[in-house]
Design a protein around this motif. Structure first.
Motif, mmCIF file in Angstrom:
data_model
loop_
_atom_site.group_PDB
_atom_site.id
_atom_site.type_symbol
_atom_site.label_atom_id
_atom_site.label_comp_id
_atom_site.label_asym_id
_atom_site.label_seq_id
_atom_site.Cartn_x
_atom_site.Cartn_y
_atom_site.Cartn_z
ATOM 1 N N ASN A 1 13.500 18.631 -5.632
ATOM 2 C CA ASN A 1 13.348 19.472 -4.446
ATOM 3 C C ASN A 1 12.598 18.740 -3.337
ATOM 4 N N ASP A 2 11.596 17.950 -3.691
ATOM 5 C CA ASP A 2 10.851 17.202 -2.677
ATOM 6 C C ASP A 2 11.744 16.179 -1.984
ATOM 7 N N ILE A 3 12.600 15.516 -2.741
ATOM 8 C CA ILE A 3 13.522 14.541 -2.145
ATOM 9 C C ILE A 3 14.528 15.253 -1.238
ATOM 10 N N LEU A 4 15.073 16.374 -1.706
ATOM 11 C CA LEU A 4 16.002 17.137 -0.869
ATOM 12 C C LEU A 4 15.296 17.639 0.387
ATOM 13 N N GLU A 5 14.041 18.045 0.254
ATOM 14 C CA GLU A 5 13.258 18.491 1.412
ATOM 15 C C GLU A 5 13.092 17.350 2.413
ATOM 16 N N ASP A 6 12.781 16.154 1.917
ATOM 17 C CA ASP A 6 12.659 14.996 2.804
ATOM 18 C C ASP A 6 13.971 14.744 3.545
ATOM 19 N N GLN A 7 15.084 14.799 2.833
ATOM 20 C CA GLN A 7 16.385 14.563 3.469
ATOM 21 C C GLN A 7 16.672 15.619 4.530
ATOM 22 N N PHE A 8 16.352 16.865 4.222
ATOM 23 C CA PHE A 8 16.536 17.963 5.166
ATOM 24 C C PHE A 8 15.711 17.734 6.430
ATOM 25 N N ARG A 9 14.441 17.394 6.268
ATOM 26 C CA ARG A 9 13.553 17.210 7.423
ATOM 27 C C ARG A 9 13.949 16.000 8.255
ATOM 28 N N ILE A 10 14.338 14.925 7.597
ATOM 29 C CA ILE A 10 14.778 13.735 8.324
ATOM 30 C C ILE A 10 16.041 14.046 9.125
ATOM 31 N N ALA A 11 16.970 14.757 8.522
ATOM 32 C CA ALA A 11 18.198 15.144 9.229
ATOM 33 C C ALA A 11 17.868 16.028 10.430
ATOM 34 N N PHE A 12 16.937 16.962 10.254
ATOM 35 C CA PHE A 12 16.539 17.847 11.345
ATOM 36 C C PHE A 12 15.957 17.044 12.508
ATOM 37 N N VAL A 13 14.992 16.179 12.232
ATOM 38 C CA VAL A 13 14.342 15.403 13.287
ATOM 39 C C VAL A 13 15.359 14.501 13.984
ATOM 40 N N MET B 1 11.548 7.908 8.957
ATOM 41 C CA MET B 1 11.696 7.668 7.520
ATOM 42 C C MET B 1 10.357 7.520 6.804
ATOM 43 N N SER B 2 9.256 7.453 7.546
ATOM 44 C CA SER B 2 7.947 7.249 6.914
ATOM 45 C C SER B 2 7.568 8.402 5.991
ATOM 46 N N ARG B 3 8.179 9.552 6.167
ATOM 47 C CA ARG B 3 7.858 10.673 5.273
ATOM 48 C C ARG B 3 8.270 10.367 3.833
ATOM 49 N N MET B 4 9.182 9.423 3.640
ATOM 50 C CA MET B 4 9.584 9.027 2.286
ATOM 51 C C MET B 4 8.527 8.102 1.660
ATOM 52 N N GLN B 5 7.572 7.619 2.453
ATOM 53 C CA GLN B 5 6.533 6.721 1.963
ATOM 54 C C GLN B 5 5.246 7.458 1.620
ATOM 55 N N SER B 6 5.099 8.680 2.104
ATOM 56 C CA SER B 6 3.836 9.404 1.998
ATOM 57 C C SER B 6 3.884 10.436 0.892
ATOM 58 N N LYS B 7 2.706 10.931 0.553
ATOM 59 C CA LYS B 7 2.611 12.016 -0.408
ATOM 60 C C LYS B 7 3.374 13.223 0.123
ATOM 61 N N VAL B 8 4.064 13.905 -0.745
ATOM 62 C CA VAL B 8 4.844 15.070 -0.367
ATOM 63 C C VAL B 8 3.917 16.171 0.134
#
Length: 190
Positions: free
Chosen positions: A110-122, A174-181
């Motif tokens: 879910n965290d990975i899917l959330e990251d993908q969702f947020r990156i797509a949104f931005v 893409m830096s959100r994929m590097q940080s703590k969820v």
């Protein structure tokens, strides 16, 4: 081959997004729009799923020959009550394997899917502003919310505006994929 369901509950606000964005076979079933999306074992998500599965009872034979996972996504067509659900499953021979996805792994998915969702949104907002600089950010966010029915899951333009502003301030999408969820996710249960 029998169908063995590996239950992974996907956060509700992510379901309409991935329903629209994942390629799959659509159908109508019991007043619901459903889509079965195949996830190849050689894809990034498929590889993660494969390495995180745990044996549940019986020895597993030939894990590398699993082939594909499927994501089954259902969105209710009823205007009275909007509901969404999604599960990930795979085809296996029940005589050889019983697999499970541990709770923490389901959270990680879910965290990975959330990251993908947020990156797509931005990226959607940034791209729209680049090609139409006179457009208001709120209008782009509103369009994104309507497209993916986010208001049905409690999202507000103001909260997505803050998410966008934080991302722009960091200047690296893409830096959100590097940080703590972040646990600052609507419908987050951690």
């Amino acid at each position: 081959m029998s169908q063995s369901i590996i239950p992974v509950k996907i956060r509700e606000h992510l379901i309409p997004f991935f329903y629209e964005e994942f390629k799959g076979v659509e159908a109508h079933y019991l007043n619901k729009r459903v889509k079965a999306c195949k996830i190849s074992m050689t894809s990034s998500i498929g590889k993660m799923l494969r390495i995180t599965l745990e044996k549940s009872g019986y020895p597993l034979k030939e894990i590398d020959k699993i082939g594909k996972f499927n994501m089954y996504i259902a969105v209710s067509d009823s205007e009275a009550s909007k509901t969404a659900s999604a599960k990930i499953y795979k085809y296996v021979s029940g005589q050889y394997s019983f697999l499970k996805v541990p709770y923490q792994v389901a959270e990680d998915i879910n965290d990975i899917l959330e990251d993908q969702f947020r990156i797509a949104f931005v990226n959607r907002v940034k791209g729209a502003l680049r090609f139409s600089p006179k457009t208001k950010v709120q209008d782009i966010i509103s369009d994104f919310m309507v497209e993916y029915s986010l208001d049905e899951y409690g999202y507000k333009i103001a909260s997505l505006q803050r998410l966008y502003n934080r991302s722009v301030a960091e200047n690296k999408t893409m830096s959100r994929m590097q940080s703590k969820v972040s646990n600052r996710v609507l419908n987050y249960k951690g």
